[in-house]
Design a protein around this motif. Structure first.
Motif, short mmCIF file in Angstrom:
data_model
loop_
_atom_site.label_atom_id
_atom_site.label_comp_id
_atom_site.label_asym_id
_atom_site.label_seq_id
_atom_site.Cartn_x
_atom_site.Cartn_y
_atom_site.Cartn_z
N GLU A 31 -44.05 3.80 -31.03
CA GLU A 31 -44.97 4.14 -31.92
C GLU A 31 -44.31 4.04 -33.34
O GLU A 31 -44.98 3.38 -34.21
CB GLU A 31 -45.57 5.51 -31.83
N GLN A 90 -42.30 6.21 -25.68
CA GLN A 90 -43.57 6.44 -26.58
C GLN A 90 -43.35 6.51 -27.86
O GLN A 90 -43.95 5.85 -28.86
CB GLN A 90 -44.63 7.24 -25.99
N PRO A 139 -48.77 1.31 -27.32
CA PRO A 139 -47.27 2.23 -27.20
C PRO A 139 -47.28 2.83 -25.65
O PRO A 139 -46.23 3.01 -25.30
CB PRO A 139 -47.17 2.87 -28.42
#
Length: 201
Positions: free
Chosen positions: A67, A63, A74
């Motif tokens: 991001e 993630q 995401p």
């Protein structure tokens, strides 16, 4: 006993799984660049969440990468990457021959085994089942459950409690890490042994 790099070879499975994630989700990026981004993301998550079991989360690392790249949703893509990583990691696992021999001796001597591991519980349970150890392991302790990681004494105390053992001289600890497994256990006067799977599978 520890699990990762004690009962099977962690690094080769990690490399295999990470390459699968790259090949399916990050083909526009060189693998070296992707692996460096992954390592930086894992380190950032560990610093932020340690010593919780969640600090080991691959999902949060993926993630972080998505991001940073400004990817839409995401968290969804991180979930896909996490599933892909662990499915491939676990599918590729093989129990180390030396571990198999040791576990057989423990069974013959009717010695109960508790796995004490720095990781989230559901992933470690999947690993134990994949290695065919579910019926051979009496208990599991994870850092997610305890809220601390080895060498914190609470990890070993939780294992002793589950085994119904009250005296440190009645238990031994086996693992690959000198600091986490051996020194951690010895802080409670538990006999501990460091092993290496370098010559194994």
């Amino acid at each position: 006993m520890d699990l990762d790099d004690t009962l099977y070879n962690y690094e080769k499975n990690h490399e295999y799984a990470l390459r699968k994630v790259h090949d399916e989700l990050f083909l526009g990026m060189e693998y070296l660049e992707f692996s460096q981004l992954y390592r930086a993301a894992r380190s950032a998550v560990t610093r932020r969440l340690s010593p919780q079991g969640a600090c080991r989360s691959r999902l949060f690392a993926f993630q972080n990468i998505f991001e940073t790249q400004g990817t839409s949703q995401p968290f969804v893509k991180a979930y896909v990457a996490d599933e892909l990583y662990w499915d491939n990691f676990i599918e590729n696992m093989v129990l180390a021959p030396a571990a198999e021999a040791f576990l057989m001796r423990c069974e013959q001597m009717e010695l109960p085994i508790c796995i004490v591991s720095d990781m989230t519980a559901h992933v470690q349970i999947r690993k134990i089942e994949r290695l065919g150890l579910a019926a051979r392991i009496a208990h599991l302790v994870t850092s997610e459950e305890v809220g601390a990681e080895k060498p914190d004494p609470r990890m070993f105390q939780a294992g002793m409690h589950k085994l119904g053992i009250h005296r440190s001289e009645d238990v031994i600890m086996i693992g690959d890490s000198l600091e986490k497994d051996v020194i951690g256990a010895q802080s409670l006067d538990i006999r501990a042994f460091q092993i290496s799977l370098a010559q194994e599978c």
